[in-house]
Design an enzyme around this catalytic site. Sequence first.
Site, PDB file in Angstrom:
ATOM      1  N   LYS A 166      69.796  59.029  19.014  1.00 17.86           N
ATOM      2  CA  LYS A 166      71.075  58.385  18.686  1.00 17.86           C
ATOM      3  C   LYS A 166      71.715  57.988  20.018  1.00 17.86           C
ATOM      4  O   LYS A 166      72.826  58.398  20.370  1.00 17.86           O
ATOM      5  CB  LYS A 166      71.944  59.369  17.875  1.00 17.86           C
ATOM      6  CG  LYS A 166      73.221  58.800  17.316  1.00 17.86           C
ATOM      7  CD  LYS A 166      73.036  57.810  16.166  1.00 17.86           C
ATOM      8  CE  LYS A 166      74.369  57.213  15.768  1.00 17.86           C
ATOM      9  NZ  LYS A 166      74.229  56.076  14.842  1.00 17.86           N
ATOM     10  N   ASP A 212      62.349  66.600   6.009  1.00 15.48           N
ATOM     11  CA  ASP A 212      62.637  66.882   4.589  1.00 15.48           C
ATOM     12  C   ASP A 212      62.645  65.570   3.813  1.00 15.48           C
ATOM     13  O   ASP A 212      62.104  65.474   2.710  1.00 15.48           O
ATOM     14  CB  ASP A 212      64.002  67.565   4.419  1.00 15.48           C
ATOM     15  CG  ASP A 212      63.888  69.091   4.327  1.00 15.48           C
ATOM     16  OD1 ASP A 212      62.968  69.641   4.966  1.00 15.48           O
ATOM     17  OD2 ASP A 212      64.714  69.716   3.632  1.00 15.48           O
TER      18      ASP A 212
HETATM   19 MN    MN Z   1      64.151  72.247   7.595  1.00 17.20          MN
END
Ligand code: MN
Length: 366
Positions: free
Chosen positions: A189, A249
């Site tokens: 970022k 995830d």
């Molecule tokens: Mn994790």
Amino acid sequence: MKKKITILPGDGIGKEVTACGKKVLEQIAECFGHEFVFDYAVIGHDAIESTGDPLPEETLTKLKNTDAILFGAVGHPKYDNDPTLKVRPEQGLLKMRKELGLYANLRPIKLFDELLEASSIKPEILRGADILFFRELTGDVYFGERGRKNNNETAYDTMIYSKFEVERIAHKAFKAAQTRKNKVTSVDKANVLESSRLWRAVVQEVAKEYPDVTVEHMFVDAAAMKLIQNPRSFDVVLTGNLFGDILTDEASQIAGSMGMLASASVGDKVGLYEPIHGSAHDITGKGIANPLASILSAALLLDISFGLKEESETVIKAVEKTLQEGYRTKDIADSSTALEKILGTEVMGNVISNQVRIITSIDVNR
Ligand code: MN
Ligand code: IPM
């Protein structure tokens, strides 16, 4: 080959899934004539209950004297609902990563063809996606200075990276890219964060040593979008601890389910292998957890820590064959899965283990 493997079941479904990972490792040992000696240690909530410490000294000593670690998960809802608790299961995992110098977390995201329908993403977007994440694991906001001030009414965590931390994982990512499609996407970022500007500058430097690898830099928000929009455009993704936690995830949906994703944490010495999923207390004890992430973690262990390529591939083939035969755990089943093909954790472990035996006996007869 004779090796010692320490099992850290941890909390929740960790116990159920590592039992399957171990079973498959035992089958591999038998079929290929290796001797794997297993021992156990406690970590997480389990360890807090028995010793008051999420990573007891005894566990750490065992881990420093073993050849590889198969880890389950840590966590307990009790702590999630009470932010005031000072001793927490996750501290055991973080301290272990730091103490063992496990700075590089490899998270391969690959969809088995049989699971194209299990994901909530369209098959035509997913087909052929194959990404290898390198998530930095011992720096960042996870380990930076944190605290409270202003009468406890203000809290802060510090995102911090040093040059050497970025360099060492960047080298690993570029080397891996050379064995794949020669592309590294570094995610940061840098339009906002100083630590990301250092990250980007160091990656640009390291990239010069790998002229055959294409490097691209992407902001994390754009990367989160691109992963779902066009997952096939990624090869190796290199990123920091927090961004890597979140993006992997998300990327698990590319592989159909969180229950499918294995990971390897490597660094100074011993390697640690674990599913990317958590302790999943909502399904603990029901016998329905997907053991494939733990079994695929065992495959990574064989390959990366022991250099046993054929053995590792045998495990992956066994998983593939089992899926081809239509067997599923609940999380990866769809409307076309026959009821009798939906297996519980232990049975799925047994089926894969049998499959390993079948595959090796066919190979031997050839
Ligand atoms: Mn994790
Ligand atoms: C992971 C987990 C851990 C992390 C938690 C349990 C501390 O989410 O391994 O991805 O955030 O690193």
